[in-house]
Motif scaffolding. Structure first.
Motif, PDB file in Angstrom:
ATOM      1  N   MET A  11       1.781   8.997  -0.429  1.00 20.93           N
ATOM      2  CA  MET A  11       0.313   8.976  -0.381  1.00 20.93           C
ATOM      3  C   MET A  11      -0.242  10.330  -0.823  1.00 20.93           C
ATOM      4  O   MET A  11       0.108  11.368  -0.270  1.00 20.93           O
ATOM      5  CB  MET A  11      -0.123   8.669   1.059  1.00 20.93           C
ATOM      6  CG  MET A  11      -1.600   8.489   1.227  1.00 20.93           C
ATOM      7  SD  MET A  11      -2.095   8.258   2.961  1.00 20.93           S
ATOM      8  CE  MET A  11      -0.848   7.190   3.608  1.00 20.93           C
ATOM      9  N   GLU A  59      -6.126   9.971  -1.101  1.00 17.99           N
ATOM     10  CA  GLU A  59      -6.040   8.798  -0.229  1.00 17.99           C
ATOM     11  C   GLU A  59      -6.065   9.216   1.244  1.00 17.99           C
ATOM     12  O   GLU A  59      -6.692   8.555   2.074  1.00 17.99           O
ATOM     13  CB  GLU A  59      -4.777   7.982  -0.533  1.00 17.99           C
ATOM     14  CG  GLU A  59      -4.578   6.776   0.358  1.00 17.99           C
ATOM     15  CD  GLU A  59      -5.686   5.726   0.261  1.00 17.99           C
ATOM     16  OE1 GLU A  59      -5.765   4.885   1.181  1.00 17.99           O
ATOM     17  OE2 GLU A  59      -6.477   5.740  -0.701  1.00 17.99           O
ATOM     18  N   ARG A  62      -9.641   9.948   2.040  1.00 19.97           N
ATOM     19  CA  ARG A  62     -10.400   8.701   2.140  1.00 19.97           C
ATOM     20  C   ARG A  62     -10.165   8.034   3.495  1.00 19.97           C
ATOM     21  O   ARG A  62     -11.103   7.583   4.143  1.00 19.97           O
ATOM     22  CB  ARG A  62     -10.013   7.745   1.004  1.00 19.97           C
ATOM     23  CG  ARG A  62     -10.895   6.496   0.934  1.00 19.97           C
ATOM     24  CD  ARG A  62     -10.314   5.419   0.046  1.00 19.97           C
ATOM     25  NE  ARG A  62      -9.075   4.859   0.545  1.00 19.97           N
ATOM     26  CZ  ARG A  62      -8.986   4.026   1.601  1.00 19.97           C
ATOM     27  NH1 ARG A  62     -10.048   3.683   2.265  1.00 19.97           N
ATOM     28  NH2 ARG A  62      -7.808   3.552   1.968  1.00 19.97           N
TER      29      ARG A  62
END
Length: 178
Positions: free
Chosen positions: A62, A66, A69
């Motif tokens: 990841m 991300e 977010r």
């Protein structure tokens, strides 16, 4: 009374960056580390989440965008400031990081005094924002939610009761000549 040391989570897969930032920040802060996005999210979900996150973008699995977010989508931790510290130095990358909710974006190689100043400034700003929110929602004399706090709690519980198709009760007490 001494305030507890503010906690900083450093998220980077490069040991050199972790060491440099960690050594500089440990003087004044409690520092924890994560070497990937999954570890970072697990640290944020713990009992004592950090007060600020220093986040690399380019990591295995990841990426930092991300992670940011997901942080900003989680009501429990969305107000924790995120500062990207990354080798991605294009304007489009910086705009993306800031659009996701990061409070700052620092390109590598970084200047350690600049990083420390930005960390200090964002920690202070977050502390003042928490204080302002408390002042806006809690009565200073009684330490009980004020009208604005009541309105927010009632709205939140009304939506929860609607989602769960359950009842909602409200009790209002008034203490005259307090």
């Amino acid at each position: 009374m001494d305030q507890p040391r503010q906690r900083i989570l450093i998220v980077d897969d490069m040991p050199t960056n972790i060491r440099i930032l960690g050594e500089a920040l440990r003087k004044d802060h409690a520092v924890s580390i994560a070497t990937n996005g999954e570890q970072a999210l697990a640290a944020l979900a713990g009992d004592t989440p950090p007060d600020l996150v220093l986040l690399d973008v380019m990591m295995p699995g990841m990426d930092g965008f991300e992670v940011c977010r997901r942080i900003k989508a989680d009501a429990a931790v969305k107000d924790i400031p995120v500062i990207f510290v990354t080798s991605l130095d294009e304007a489009v990358d910086e705009e993306r990081g800031l659009s996701l909710g990061a409070v700052d974006y620092i390109a590598k190689p970084f200047s350690l005094p600049v990083v420390l100043a930005r960390v200090r400034n964002h920690l202070e700003l977050a502390r003042k924002n928490r204080m302002l929110e408390r002042l806006a929602l809690v009565d200073g004399l009684t330490e009980v939610a004020n009208r604005r706090g009541l309105d927010e709690a009632l709205d939140r519980e009304w939506r929860r009761a609607s989602r769960e198709e359950s009842s909602l009760g409200v009790l209002l007490c008034d203490n005259d000549h307090f």
